[in-house]
Design an enzyme around this catalytic site. Sequence first.
Site, PDB file in Angstrom:
ATOM      1  N   ARG A  89      -3.260 -25.279  -6.898  1.00 37.58           N
ATOM      2  CA  ARG A  89      -1.803 -25.343  -7.027  1.00 37.58           C
ATOM      3  C   ARG A  89      -1.360 -25.064  -8.455  1.00 37.58           C
ATOM      4  O   ARG A  89      -0.245 -24.607  -8.678  1.00 37.58           O
ATOM      5  CB  ARG A  89      -1.303 -26.745  -6.642  1.00 37.58           C
ATOM      6  CG  ARG A  89      -1.343 -27.038  -5.168  1.00 37.58           C
ATOM      7  CD  ARG A  89      -0.752 -28.391  -4.889  1.00 37.58           C
ATOM      8  NE  ARG A  89       0.409 -28.598  -5.755  1.00 37.58           N
ATOM      9  CZ  ARG A  89       0.953 -29.760  -6.033  1.00 37.58           C
ATOM     10  NH1 ARG A  89       0.463 -30.852  -5.522  1.00 37.58           N
ATOM     11  NH2 ARG A  89       1.989 -29.847  -6.816  1.00 37.58           N
ATOM     12  N   ASP A 132      -0.067 -36.158 -17.236  1.00 38.21           N
ATOM     13  CA  ASP A 132      -0.832 -35.078 -16.602  1.00 38.21           C
ATOM     14  C   ASP A 132      -2.157 -34.786 -17.314  1.00 38.21           C
ATOM     15  O   ASP A 132      -2.955 -33.973 -16.841  1.00 38.21           O
ATOM     16  CB  ASP A 132       0.007 -33.791 -16.524  1.00 38.21           C
ATOM     17  CG  ASP A 132       1.062 -33.877 -15.436  1.00 38.21           C
ATOM     18  OD1 ASP A 132       1.109 -34.890 -14.709  1.00 38.21           O
ATOM     19  OD2 ASP A 132       1.861 -32.915 -15.311  1.00 38.21           O
ATOM     20  N   LEU A 152      17.396 -41.205  -9.351  1.00 32.59           N
ATOM     21  CA  LEU A 152      18.069 -40.745 -10.573  1.00 32.59           C
ATOM     22  C   LEU A 152      18.698 -39.366 -10.374  1.00 32.59           C
ATOM     23  O   LEU A 152      19.768 -39.074 -10.907  1.00 32.59           O
ATOM     24  CB  LEU A 152      17.078 -40.709 -11.740  1.00 32.59           C
ATOM     25  CG  LEU A 152      16.476 -42.065 -12.126  1.00 32.59           C
ATOM     26  CD1 LEU A 152      15.346 -41.895 -13.123  1.00 32.59           C
ATOM     27  CD2 LEU A 152      17.560 -42.971 -12.708  1.00 32.59           C
ATOM     28  N   LYS A 190       3.328 -23.976 -15.465  1.00 33.53           N
ATOM     29  CA  LYS A 190       3.704 -24.124 -14.054  1.00 33.53           C
ATOM     30  C   LYS A 190       4.992 -24.926 -13.901  1.00 33.53           C
ATOM     31  O   LYS A 190       5.897 -24.529 -13.162  1.00 33.53           O
ATOM     32  CB  LYS A 190       2.563 -24.819 -13.285  1.00 33.53           C
ATOM     33  CG  LYS A 190       2.950 -25.276 -11.900  1.00 33.53           C
ATOM     34  CD  LYS A 190       1.851 -26.061 -11.231  1.00 33.53           C
ATOM     35  CE  LYS A 190       1.804 -27.508 -11.575  1.00 33.53           C
ATOM     36  NZ  LYS A 190       2.725 -28.398 -10.829  1.00 33.53           N
ATOM     37  N   ASN A 191       5.066 -26.062 -14.567  1.00 40.08           N
ATOM     38  CA  ASN A 191       6.214 -26.942 -14.344  1.00 40.08           C
ATOM     39  C   ASN A 191       7.511 -26.365 -14.892  1.00 40.08           C
ATOM     40  O   ASN A 191       8.590 -26.650 -14.354  1.00 40.08           O
ATOM     41  CB  ASN A 191       5.949 -28.338 -14.921  1.00 40.08           C
ATOM     42  CG  ASN A 191       4.935 -29.102 -14.081  1.00 40.08           C
ATOM     43  OD1 ASN A 191       4.616 -28.685 -12.968  1.00 40.08           O
ATOM     44  ND2 ASN A 191       4.420 -30.189 -14.614  1.00 40.08           N
ATOM     45  N   ARG A 251       7.477 -41.818  -5.762  1.00 39.76           N
ATOM     46  CA  ARG A 251       8.212 -40.878  -6.602  1.00 39.76           C
ATOM     47  C   ARG A 251       9.631 -40.755  -6.063  1.00 39.76           C
ATOM     48  O   ARG A 251       9.983 -39.785  -5.400  1.00 39.76           O
ATOM     49  CB  ARG A 251       7.472 -39.534  -6.659  1.00 39.76           C
ATOM     50  CG  ARG A 251       6.112 -39.688  -7.294  1.00 39.76           C
ATOM     51  CD  ARG A 251       5.303 -38.408  -7.283  1.00 39.76           C
ATOM     52  NE  ARG A 251       5.640 -37.519  -8.363  1.00 39.76           N
ATOM     53  CZ  ARG A 251       5.004 -36.369  -8.582  1.00 39.76           C
ATOM     54  NH1 ARG A 251       4.034 -36.001  -7.798  1.00 39.76           N
ATOM     55  NH2 ARG A 251       5.362 -35.595  -9.583  1.00 39.76           N
ATOM     56  N   CYS A 297       1.900 -34.175  -5.047  1.00 46.07           N
ATOM     57  CA  CYS A 297       0.715 -34.985  -5.303  1.00 46.07           C
ATOM     58  C   CYS A 297       1.033 -36.456  -5.075  1.00 46.07           C
ATOM     59  O   CYS A 297       2.064 -36.956  -5.509  1.00 46.07           O
ATOM     60  CB  CYS A 297       0.237 -34.804  -6.738  1.00 46.07           C
ATOM     61  SG  CYS A 297      -0.777 -33.350  -6.981  1.00 46.07           S
TER      62      CYS A 297
HETATM   63  C1  UD1 Z   1       7.130 -34.087 -13.617  1.00 45.09           C
HETATM   64  C2  UD1 Z   1       5.961 -33.148 -13.516  1.00 45.09           C
HETATM   65  C3  UD1 Z   1       4.672 -33.920 -13.335  1.00 45.09           C
HETATM   66  C4  UD1 Z   1       4.520 -34.951 -14.446  1.00 45.09           C
HETATM   67  C5  UD1 Z   1       5.783 -35.810 -14.568  1.00 45.09           C
HETATM   68  C6  UD1 Z   1       5.757 -36.748 -15.769  1.00 45.09           C
HETATM   69  C7  UD1 Z   1       6.922 -31.182 -12.514  1.00 45.09           C
HETATM   70  C8  UD1 Z   1       7.006 -30.291 -11.324  1.00 45.09           C
HETATM   71  N1  UD1 Z   1       6.168 -32.262 -12.381  1.00 45.09           N
HETATM   72  O1  UD1 Z   1       7.214 -34.793 -12.384  1.00 45.09           O
HETATM   73  O2  UD1 Z   1       3.587 -33.012 -13.366  1.00 45.09           O
HETATM   74  O3  UD1 Z   1       3.429 -35.802 -14.149  1.00 45.09           O
HETATM   75  O4  UD1 Z   1       6.940 -34.970 -14.715  1.00 45.09           O
HETATM   76  O5  UD1 Z   1       5.600 -36.015 -16.954  1.00 45.09           O
HETATM   77  O6  UD1 Z   1       7.473 -30.894 -13.560  1.00 45.09           O
HETATM   78  N2  UD1 Z   1      11.546 -41.742 -11.311  1.00 45.09           N
HETATM   79  C9  UD1 Z   1      12.420 -42.625 -10.719  1.00 45.09           C
HETATM   80  N3  UD1 Z   1      13.523 -42.112 -10.069  1.00 45.09           N
HETATM   81  C10 UD1 Z   1      13.765 -40.766 -10.019  1.00 45.09           C
HETATM   82  C11 UD1 Z   1      12.862 -39.875 -10.640  1.00 45.09           C
HETATM   83  C12 UD1 Z   1      11.759 -40.396 -11.283  1.00 45.09           C
HETATM   84  O7  UD1 Z   1      12.222 -43.845 -10.767  1.00 45.09           O
HETATM   85  O8  UD1 Z   1      14.773 -40.375  -9.435  1.00 45.09           O
HETATM   86  C13 UD1 Z   1      10.353 -42.282 -12.018  1.00 45.09           C
HETATM   87  C14 UD1 Z   1       9.024 -41.809 -11.396  1.00 45.09           C
HETATM   88  O9  UD1 Z   1       8.647 -42.623 -10.312  1.00 45.09           O
HETATM   89  C15 UD1 Z   1       8.093 -41.932 -12.573  1.00 45.09           C
HETATM   90  C16 UD1 Z   1       8.977 -41.589 -13.779  1.00 45.09           C
HETATM   91  O10 UD1 Z   1      10.322 -41.746 -13.324  1.00 45.09           O
HETATM   92  O11 UD1 Z   1       7.651 -43.266 -12.726  1.00 45.09           O
HETATM   93  C17 UD1 Z   1       8.798 -40.200 -14.316  1.00 45.09           C
HETATM   94  O12 UD1 Z   1       8.881 -39.268 -13.266  1.00 45.09           O
HETATM   95  P1  UD1 Z   1       9.463 -37.799 -13.488  1.00 45.09           P
HETATM   96  O13 UD1 Z   1       9.501 -37.503 -14.961  1.00 45.09           O
HETATM   97  O14 UD1 Z   1      10.701 -37.651 -12.708  1.00 45.09           O
HETATM   98  O15 UD1 Z   1       8.331 -36.927 -12.838  1.00 45.09           O
HETATM   99  P2  UD1 Z   1       8.512 -35.587 -12.008  1.00 45.09           P
HETATM  100  O16 UD1 Z   1       9.688 -34.833 -12.528  1.00 45.09           O
HETATM  101  O17 UD1 Z   1       8.424 -35.907 -10.550  1.00 45.09           O
END
Ligand code: UD1
Length: 431
Positions: free
Chosen positions: A398, A306, A126, A22-23, A122, A117
């Site tokens: 989902r 996850d 970055l 999915k991701n 979130r 979720c």
């Molecule tokens: C993706 C996955 C999700 C998984 C996560 C971690 C998808 C659609 N979702 O979510 O299922 O749980 O990776 O493997 O692929 N962060 C910041 N600033 C940012 C972005 C992220 O501080 O701009 C932090 C987040 O709060 C979190 C960490 O970085 O603590 C990792 O998040 P991230 O890898 O970005 O998760 P997602 O891409 O949202």
Amino acid sequence: MEQYVMKGGTPLIGSVNISGAKNAALAIVAAAVMSDEDVYITNLPDVNDIHVMLEAIKEIGAKVVRPDRHSAIINGSTIDNLVVDYEFIKKIRASYYLLGSLLGKYKQAEVALPGGCDIGARPMDLHTKGFKALGATVDEGYGLISAKADRLVGTHIYLDKVSVGATINIMMAAVMAEGRTSIENAAKEPHVVDVANFLNSMGAEIKGAGTDLIRINGVDHLHGTEYSVIPDQIEAGTFMYAAAATHGEITVMNVIPKHLEATTAKLLEAGCRIAEGDDLVTVSAKDIELQPTQVTTLPYPGFPTDMQPQMTVVLGLANGVSTVTESIFENRFKYVAELNRMGAKVKVESNIAIITGVDHYTGARVDAPDLRAGAALVIAGLAADGLTTVDDIKYIQRGYEDFTEKLRGVGASIEKVDDERALKKFVFQVS
Ligand code: UD1
């Protein structure tokens, strides 16, 4: 209201075909609009998140044809709107990938601030840091993020934190930028590699995906392609942990065992037997006593966040005290109260779950708080004595294709019901 109802206590035995990731697919569908030629994507999982993403790209003018439920032909040449509506974003957080792909292609995009979720704060700092470094102006306000640039110019970007979303979004924005971009401290998840491979198959020049340094040479245009999405490591892991919790034996088919290394390592520590083939993994927990262990979630190749709720459910049945430390998201233990209502003994202190194993769970009516926690509660229900109903299954739908059908395929007694009558019928049949 739709619910899953199940009668637990039967070891799950058999094999299950794993769907596309999915991701990875969410990002690939968003990236597909960057070409003006036909992009043929196969092995798409037939899950709600993907339906929403396909609707979102149609809404901005892309052409989408579905030859069958697992494939789509996407053509971005007809896009006439660079504003992605809140309707889509509130349903799937990953629609923020359209910010990177549209900015990369048209140098302009506007997307509502994401929902998804609720597993903690979130932020998108970055992502926006990367877009700005490439030369875009990024504005946030009134629930929207808009990014705009006259030119995008390659540069060096250091990510302060490892982020899957930011790595992919910046990679998409950079593939058509002028010159060279490097992304340091990049995420190494299999789906980052899959998106890079997909973009390269359209003519992008991305090197180093899967390491912490991704280098991109900008190109003028991306052409059409045909591409098959990688298998879903989290769906595979969920079935593997269902085998463990129910003392069964499940073979997950059509997987890449390398992507499952952290997942299998923890099953081995818990006392399960594992056998790997080229594209399958068998987990057996028949006649074993589950052993306690320690787990910390980390970016890939560490243990995936996850899989954290599913791991807690398995360790909740181990012979001793385990700990599960969540280091990625701060609000990912909301399911623990529900699991404890099923007889588990889990205490959460800060970001650590301290799990005292119990002999068995007991069926209860529980609520799915999010996607993966929802799947974990289903595993608990299948391991539990008696009947369990899981509410709020929209979260689970989902991300899991044909969840009840696949579980029934390995012997589970589970049904999706949408009214009291269907629920009573199930209860009557299994009692
Ligand atoms: C993706 C996955 C999700 C998984 C996560 C971690 C998808 C659609 N979702 O979510 O299922 O749980 O990776 O493997 O692929 N962060 C910041 N600033 C940012 C972005 C992220 O501080 O701009 C932090 C987040 O709060 C979190 C960490 O970085 O603590 C990792 O998040 P991230 O890898 O970005 O998760 P997602 O891409 O949202």
